[in-house]
Motif scaffolding. Structure first.
Motif, PDB file in Angstrom:
ATOM      1  N   SER A  45       0.834  -1.206   0.000  1.00 52.69           N
ATOM      2  CA  SER A  45       0.000   0.000   0.000  1.00 52.69           C
ATOM      3  C   SER A  45       0.867   1.254   0.000  1.00 52.69           C
ATOM      4  O   SER A  45       1.891   1.302   0.693  1.00 52.69           O
TER       5      SER A  45
ATOM      6  N   THR C  32     -16.247  -2.837  -3.999  1.00 56.27           N
ATOM      7  CA  THR C  32     -15.428  -2.959  -5.217  1.00 56.27           C
ATOM      8  C   THR C  32     -16.258  -2.607  -6.450  1.00 56.27           C
ATOM      9  O   THR C  32     -15.803  -1.867  -7.330  1.00 56.27           O
ATOM     10  N   ARG C  35     -16.908   1.139  -6.593  1.00 52.89           N
ATOM     11  CA  ARG C  35     -15.711   1.903  -6.973  1.00 52.89           C
ATOM     12  C   ARG C  35     -15.371   1.701  -8.448  1.00 52.89           C
ATOM     13  O   ARG C  35     -14.921   2.631  -9.112  1.00 52.89           O
ATOM     14  N   VAL C  39     -15.027   4.880 -10.864  1.00 51.70           N
ATOM     15  CA  VAL C  39     -13.850   5.279 -11.656  1.00 51.70           C
ATOM     16  C   VAL C  39     -13.974   4.819 -13.103  1.00 51.70           C
ATOM     17  O   VAL C  39     -13.097   5.118 -13.914  1.00 51.70           O
ATOM     18  N   ASN C  66      -6.529   0.209 -10.868  1.00 53.36           N
ATOM     19  CA  ASN C  66      -6.909   1.532 -10.371  1.00 53.36           C
ATOM     20  C   ASN C  66      -6.799   1.507  -8.854  1.00 53.36           C
ATOM     21  O   ASN C  66      -7.406   0.654  -8.204  1.00 53.36           O
ATOM     22  N   GLU C  67      -6.047   2.454  -8.299  1.00 52.66           N
ATOM     23  CA  GLU C  67      -5.735   2.369  -6.871  1.00 52.66           C
ATOM     24  C   GLU C  67      -6.984   2.383  -5.985  1.00 52.66           C
ATOM     25  O   GLU C  67      -7.050   1.685  -4.978  1.00 52.66           O
ATOM     26  N   ARG C  68      -8.009   3.157  -6.370  1.00 54.37           N
ATOM     27  CA  ARG C  68      -9.223   3.171  -5.553  1.00 54.37           C
ATOM     28  C   ARG C  68      -9.873   1.787  -5.507  1.00 54.37           C
ATOM     29  O   ARG C  68     -10.429   1.378  -4.487  1.00 54.37           O
ATOM     30  N   VAL C  69      -9.795   1.061  -6.608  1.00 54.36           N
ATOM     31  CA  VAL C  69     -10.352  -0.289  -6.658  1.00 54.36           C
ATOM     32  C   VAL C  69      -9.403  -1.289  -5.998  1.00 54.36           C
ATOM     33  O   VAL C  69      -9.826  -2.131  -5.207  1.00 54.36           O
ATOM     34  N   ARG C  71      -7.317  -0.864  -3.692  1.00 53.18           N
ATOM     35  CA  ARG C  71      -7.312  -0.738  -2.228  1.00 53.18           C
ATOM     36  C   ARG C  71      -8.386  -1.633  -1.610  1.00 53.18           C
ATOM     37  O   ARG C  71      -8.141  -2.354  -0.647  1.00 53.18           O
ATOM     38  N   LEU C 122      -9.035   1.587   4.545  1.00 55.49           N
ATOM     39  CA  LEU C 122      -9.722   2.348   3.499  1.00 55.49           C
ATOM     40  C   LEU C 122      -9.273   3.801   3.459  1.00 55.49           C
ATOM     41  O   LEU C 122      -9.166   4.406   2.394  1.00 55.49           O
ATOM     42  N   THR C 123      -9.004   4.353   4.648  1.00 60.49           N
ATOM     43  CA  THR C 123      -8.625   5.769   4.706  1.00 60.49           C
ATOM     44  C   THR C 123      -7.111   5.947   4.649  1.00 60.49           C
ATOM     45  O   THR C 123      -6.617   7.059   4.839  1.00 60.49           O
TER      46      THR C 123
END
Lengths: 155, 155, 155
Positions: A45, C32, C35, C39, C66-69, C71, C122-123
């Motif tokens: 991460s 998932t 997100r 995106v 994609n980093e948001r996914v 993660r 997540l944060t």
């Protein structure tokens, strides 16, 4: 007649095999942790390369895959495609009231095959050895599930 | 009253659905094996390109991702985020003593939705079809878990 | 004496913890999905960039990580190495007839530690926070499994 009594040898066999299986699986997580600490990398991460007390000199290279860490992750993935299913299959198989001796062979056999598979994988033995040990565990899982299925449909 | 009797239709419904689910999951591992043999590649560990009886002419390219193998691995990962939870959720749901008909719809419906999802994924159907089949299984899982939770808190 | 009665506080404790754990795990799948929709990418299968009603303007870049996914996928993988084992370990632990208070601390403590771990992951909190929360859950899992193992071998 309580099928879920720890004093019942059949149920105790399952509980012993299941507990060892779970402890083995959890040990993989800790081994990953120890190896990440050992190589000071193999993280995944972006926030893991923030400067913190445990990572005083962060480096983007710490996010690259590290084979010592990845190897344990592959072992863990291999566990995941089998162990959770074994835990349920073993419990249901016990409810078909097999002989104690057969149950011990199957359940302990599975645990031993997985421990040997782990050793073979961790030490990088050739694929044939790893595949053979994996096959033993997989066949036990298949046998127990088919036996349980047949019992449930009344065959 | 033995809730875990294979002659009890409600419990047998769960055991049949669970056994089929486990066999489906294990089949994914074997499908991965067969496809790796078929394409002679898609391996993941450095030791898999050592010269052995089963790999007489090793090649570093055998360690590259192979789409035929990766596809099954994605199916397997998709299984992993659902099947182990279904196996526990289904068992606990049965303990809330639902009607046999509803239990059959939910449990067999889940199994069928996952088999169809597998076929859609393996044959590369468009995302809409795969997503719809996945959603059916996921909603069944959510419904059973909420129903069980409410029963346990006494609602 | 029915150990699997939802009116039994000990068993109900397990069922509540297990149901929440399953719902948490399933929520990761949906997160998932949301997100990926958000995106418009993070897909993994070649067929996901076919032109369809839900993807009217497909682009090969939609298949890139994609980093948001990713993660959420990492959170999900972290769940997978622990939650399925907890679901079985918790059930078997309950069968050792621990005190209700201890069982509540362990089972609810696990659920809470995993929810906090999820929020921290997540944060993007620093690794120390995530690792601490993960350790709490892992130690609970180890404790319950060892306790169950000892009970089954008759110690």
């Amino acid at each position: 007649m309580d099928k879920f009594n720890l004093n019942d040898p059949l149920f105790a066999t399952y509980v012993i095999a299941a507990s060892l299986t779970i402890l083995k699986a959890v040990a993989m997580s800790w081994l990953t942790v120890f190896r990440m600490i050992g190589v000071n990398g193999g993280y995944r991460s972006p926030e893991d390369i923030k400067k913190t007390p445990m990572n005083p000199a962060p480096d983007p290279a710490q996010l690259l895959p590290n084979e010592r860490v990845e190897r344990v992750r592959r072992v863990q993935m291999n566990d995941l495609e089998s162990l959770p299913y074994f835990l349920v299959a073993g419990l249901l198989y016990i409810l078909t009231q097999p002989s104690l001796r057969l149950a011990q062979w199957l359940l302990y056999g599975y645990v031993i095959s997985r421990l040997l598979h782990f050793i073979a994988y961790l030490t990088g033995q050739i694929h044939e050895i790893r595949a053979t040990l994996w096959t033993v565990g997989s066949l036990i899982l298949i046998f127990m599930s088919i036996r349980t299925l047949l019992a449930a449909v009344g065959v």
